[in-house]
Write a protein that holds these residues in place. Structure first.
Motif, PDB file in Angstrom:
ATOM      1  N   VAL A 351     -39.722   8.129  28.864  1.00 56.45           N
ATOM      2  CA  VAL A 351     -38.550   7.251  28.819  1.00 56.45           C
ATOM      3  C   VAL A 351     -38.405   6.469  30.122  1.00 56.45           C
ATOM      4  N   ILE A 352     -38.611   7.134  31.256  1.00 58.45           N
ATOM      5  CA  ILE A 352     -38.499   6.454  32.552  1.00 58.45           C
ATOM      6  C   ILE A 352     -39.533   5.340  32.664  1.00 58.45           C
ATOM      7  N   ALA A 353     -40.772   5.625  32.235  1.00 57.15           N
ATOM      8  CA  ALA A 353     -41.827   4.611  32.276  1.00 57.15           C
ATOM      9  C   ALA A 353     -41.448   3.399  31.420  1.00 57.15           C
ATOM     10  N   LEU A 354     -40.906   3.652  30.241  1.00 57.41           N
ATOM     11  CA  LEU A 354     -40.504   2.558  29.347  1.00 57.41           C
ATOM     12  C   LEU A 354     -39.300   1.798  29.901  1.00 57.41           C
ATOM     13  N   LEU A 355     -38.399   2.511  30.569  1.00 58.42           N
ATOM     14  CA  LEU A 355     -37.253   1.844  31.185  1.00 58.42           C
ATOM     15  C   LEU A 355     -37.694   0.818  32.220  1.00 58.42           C
ATOM     16  N   PHE A 356     -38.693   1.178  33.032  1.00 62.53           N
ATOM     17  CA  PHE A 356     -39.184   0.249  34.051  1.00 62.53           C
ATOM     18  C   PHE A 356     -39.824  -0.986  33.419  1.00 62.53           C
ATOM     19  N   ILE A 357     -40.507  -0.810  32.286  1.00 59.08           N
ATOM     20  CA  ILE A 357     -41.063  -1.965  31.583  1.00 59.08           C
ATOM     21  C   ILE A 357     -39.923  -2.842  31.056  1.00 59.08           C
ATOM     22  N   GLY A 358     -38.882  -2.196  30.530  1.00 62.39           N
ATOM     23  CA  GLY A 358     -37.725  -2.929  30.046  1.00 62.39           C
ATOM     24  C   GLY A 358     -37.044  -3.735  31.136  1.00 62.39           C
ATOM     25  N   LEU A 359     -36.989  -3.177  32.350  1.00 63.26           N
ATOM     26  CA  LEU A 359     -36.385  -3.903  33.472  1.00 63.26           C
ATOM     27  C   LEU A 359     -37.116  -5.214  33.725  1.00 63.26           C
ATOM     28  N   THR A 360     -38.444  -5.144  33.708  1.00 63.13           N
ATOM     29  CA  THR A 360     -39.216  -6.364  33.958  1.00 63.13           C
ATOM     30  C   THR A 360     -39.112  -7.335  32.802  1.00 63.13           C
ATOM     31  N   TRP A 361     -39.025  -6.813  31.581  1.00 65.52           N
ATOM     32  CA  TRP A 361     -38.871  -7.690  30.424  1.00 65.52           C
ATOM     33  C   TRP A 361     -37.574  -8.492  30.546  1.00 65.52           C
ATOM     34  N   ALA A 362     -36.530  -7.856  31.063  1.00 67.08           N
ATOM     35  CA  ALA A 362     -35.261  -8.553  31.268  1.00 67.08           C
ATOM     36  C   ALA A 362     -35.430  -9.693  32.266  1.00 67.08           C
ATOM     37  N   VAL A 363     -36.145  -9.436  33.362  1.00 71.05           N
ATOM     38  CA  VAL A 363     -36.410 -10.476  34.355  1.00 71.05           C
ATOM     39  C   VAL A 363     -37.214 -11.607  33.729  1.00 71.05           C
ATOM     40  N   CYS A 364     -38.223 -11.228  32.931  1.00 70.33           N
ATOM     41  CA  CYS A 364     -39.088 -12.214  32.282  1.00 70.33           C
ATOM     42  C   CYS A 364     -38.282 -13.131  31.372  1.00 70.33           C
ATOM     43  N   ASN A 365     -37.373 -12.562  30.590  1.00 71.43           N
ATOM     44  CA  ASN A 365     -36.610 -13.348  29.620  1.00 71.43           C
ATOM     45  C   ASN A 365     -35.555 -14.242  30.265  1.00 71.43           C
ATOM     46  N   ILE A 366     -34.942 -13.773  31.350  1.00 73.05           N
ATOM     47  CA  ILE A 366     -33.791 -14.477  31.916  1.00 73.05           C
ATOM     48  C   ILE A 366     -34.155 -15.314  33.141  1.00 73.05           C
ATOM     49  N   VAL A 367     -34.919 -14.753  34.053  1.00 77.93           N
ATOM     50  CA  VAL A 367     -35.175 -15.416  35.335  1.00 77.93           C
ATOM     51  C   VAL A 367     -36.346 -16.395  35.257  1.00 77.93           C
ATOM     52  N   THR A 368     -37.358 -16.056  34.454  1.00 77.01           N
ATOM     53  CA  THR A 368     -38.563 -16.884  34.391  1.00 77.01           C
ATOM     54  C   THR A 368     -38.281 -18.333  33.993  1.00 77.01           C
ATOM     55  N   PRO A 369     -37.531 -18.601  32.906  1.00 73.69           N
ATOM     56  CA  PRO A 369     -37.281 -20.009  32.559  1.00 73.69           C
ATOM     57  C   PRO A 369     -36.488 -20.762  33.623  1.00 73.69           C
ATOM     58  N   VAL A 370     -35.573 -20.067  34.289  1.00 79.50           N
ATOM     59  CA  VAL A 370     -34.792 -20.706  35.361  1.00 79.50           C
ATOM     60  C   VAL A 370     -35.707 -21.116  36.510  1.00 79.50           C
ATOM     61  N   ALA A 371     -36.600 -20.199  36.904  1.00 74.95           N
ATOM     62  CA  ALA A 371     -37.520 -20.488  38.003  1.00 74.95           C
ATOM     63  C   ALA A 371     -38.485 -21.615  37.645  1.00 74.95           C
ATOM     64  N   ALA A 372     -38.978 -21.605  36.403  1.00 78.07           N
ATOM     65  CA  ALA A 372     -39.919 -22.643  35.961  1.00 78.07           C
ATOM     66  C   ALA A 372     -39.265 -24.017  36.011  1.00 78.07           C
ATOM     67  N   GLN A 373     -38.028 -24.091  35.545  1.00 80.39           N
ATOM     68  CA  GLN A 373     -37.312 -25.373  35.556  1.00 80.39           C
ATOM     69  C   GLN A 373     -36.991 -25.815  36.982  1.00 80.39           C
ATOM     70  N   ASN A 374     -36.582 -24.870  37.831  1.00 82.00           N
ATOM     71  CA  ASN A 374     -36.290 -25.209  39.224  1.00 82.00           C
ATOM     72  C   ASN A 374     -37.535 -25.723  39.949  1.00 82.00           C
TER      73      ASN A 374
END
Length: 454
Positions: A351-374
């Motif tokens: 579960v801990i291993a999957l949680l860490f993957i989930g954390l990065t998935w959240a960054v990928c979904n939310i922060v990545t498009p903002v950074a790409a546009q900036n």
């Protein structure tokens, strides 16, 4: 008041994103039913990522020219027919064919849904996109859990049949509520780039799989790698000269954009590999039912849900580039934890291993498009976001192909030790290699972070 077509688009888009992950917990059952090796089983996922990697931009341009609503309808029809065909498949080859057809439908639905939202909700596009992002993220995240429940209580075809009623409802509603729209300026489709990308990716992925099956020095294997070696520089040179390329390689000269692309790509590597191998581990090594396996995999979306509210707070105290490097560290921890799995590993560790993957998935979904546009500016924001998301699919397809070959080689070499020992030998090596790759990319990310800051 929310316009009716918003709910229709969200419903069909939820199903489209659900298809990314709902099949994963059914993979062990599909392997048993069709009597295929893990090397062949991976085509269920790889054909999906490969088709999506090259078809999203095609449907986007076709929608601009011939009508976004029309192409959106075509995507729903393709996904509907492909889901029915996949569920009724009696031969593994037909299942792979319909998975590729599903990928075409998903590409059209995802690409045109975003375009339609921007056209229809001009007065409150941020709110509409926020709700759309939440709904589609839930589709991605809860796919393994839904798939596990369907396999446990019904049978594997239901991971495909579940789409049918929702797609029919969404399609019927869209027929009466969705307006047609086209681009005011028709931009040409980079057909040459599309063809070169198909040849380059296809030859690399098929070469890796073929080498694992028939030997790395076999002439037939060498031919595929020769095609890749020749096609790659041609693709790079050709795309660098296009005004509207399928992938604008000039974007990668910007450090912030490169960080965003690395985040998407590395997330694809870990997410795809974990969601392919973890259900096999849970169901064939730890002997959990598909339902329990799906519940354990629920830790991944929990990681997304937990981290999304924190991202905006973190961005108040750290820069985008710093958050990217932090997400790379999350993935390295996840890969290292996976490499330590034993047959009796605690569910808490999984579960801990999957949680860490989930954390990065959240960054990928939310922060990545903002950074790409900036990084590239508003005028090219659509192409920039599409490019970084394409990196997710490209890295997913290539990594899964290589990972399965590595696993298959070690599994065959250690079969005399028994299934569990053979499985773990390949499983651990896959994630050791991913941990090394993640470490290297983290170091590269640290360098890029300094360039952005300076």
């Amino acid at each position: 008041m929310v316009k009716p077509q918003d709910d229709d688009i969200k419903l069909t888009s939820f199903v489209a994103f659900l298809e990314y992950t709902v099949v994963n917990t059914a993979l062990p059952t599909i392997q048993t039913v069709f009597h295929v090796s893990v090397l062949n089983l991976q085509w269920v996922m790889d054909i999906y990522y490969l088709v999506i990697s090259v078809s999203m931009v095609i449907f986007g341009r076709i929608g601009d020219i011939y009508g976004r609503r029309l192409v959106f309808y075509i995507g729903i029809a393709l996904l509907l027919l492909a889901s029915i065909g996949a569920g009724f498949s009696q031969h593994f080859g037909w299942l792979i064919f319909f998975r590729g057809m599903q990928a075409l439908g998903v590409s059209a639905v995802i690409t045109l849904a975003v375009s339609i939202i921007y056209v229809v909700f001009t007065d409150r596009v941020n709110l509409a996109m926020g709700v759309y992002g939440l709904v589609t993220s839930l589709g991605l995240a809860f796919g393994p859990t839904i798939g596990g429940y369907l396999v446990a209580h019904y049978s594997w075809p239901w991971v495909f049949f579940i789409n049918v009623p929702f797609l029919i409802i969404g399609w019927l509603c869209c027929l009466v509520s969705l307006p047609e729209s086209r681009a005011e300026t028709k931009t040409p489709l980079d057909l040459g780039g599309v063809c070169l990308l198909i040849v380059t990716l296809g030859s690399l992925i098929y070469g890796v799989i073929h080498g694992g099956e028939h030997g790395w020095m076999a002439w037939s294997t060498c031919i595929w790698f020769i095609i890749f070696v020749v096609a790659l520089p041609i693709l790079v040179i050709y795309e660098s000269k296009q005004a509207l390329p399928i992938m604008n390689l000039r974007f990668f000269k910007k450090p912030l954009f490169s960080l965003a692309a690395l985040c998407c790509g590395l997330s694809g590597c870990l997410i795809t590999t974990a969601l392919f191998f973890d259900p096999l581990f849970l169901e064939t090594v730890q002997h959990h039912s598909p339902k329990i396996s799906g519940l354990i995999l629920l830790a991944l979306p929990v990681g997304i849900v937990l981290f999304i509210p924190l991202i905006h707070q973190l961005l108040k105290i750290m820069q985008l580039q710093t958050l990217f490097v932090l997400s790379f560290l999350f993935l390295m921890i996840a890969a290292c934890l996976h490499s330590l799995f034993q047959a009796d590993v605690s569910t808490v560790v999984i579960v801990i291993a999957l949680l860490f993957i989930g954390l990065t998935w959240a960054v990928c979904n939310i922060v990545t498009p903002v950074a790409a546009q900036n990084a590239v500016g508003a005028e090219q924001s659509g192409l920039a976001v599409g490019t970084v998301y394409t990196m997710f699919n490209i890295f997913s397809a290539i990594t899964l192909a290589i990972a399965v070959v590595v696993y298959h080689h070690l599994f065959d070499a250690n079969q005399h030790l028994g299934y569990t020992a053979a499985f773990l030998s390949g499983f651990k090596m896959v994630f050791i290699l991913l941990a090394v790759v993640t470490l290297i990319i983290t170091l590269i990310g640290a360098v890029l972070r300094k360039k952005v800051t300076s």
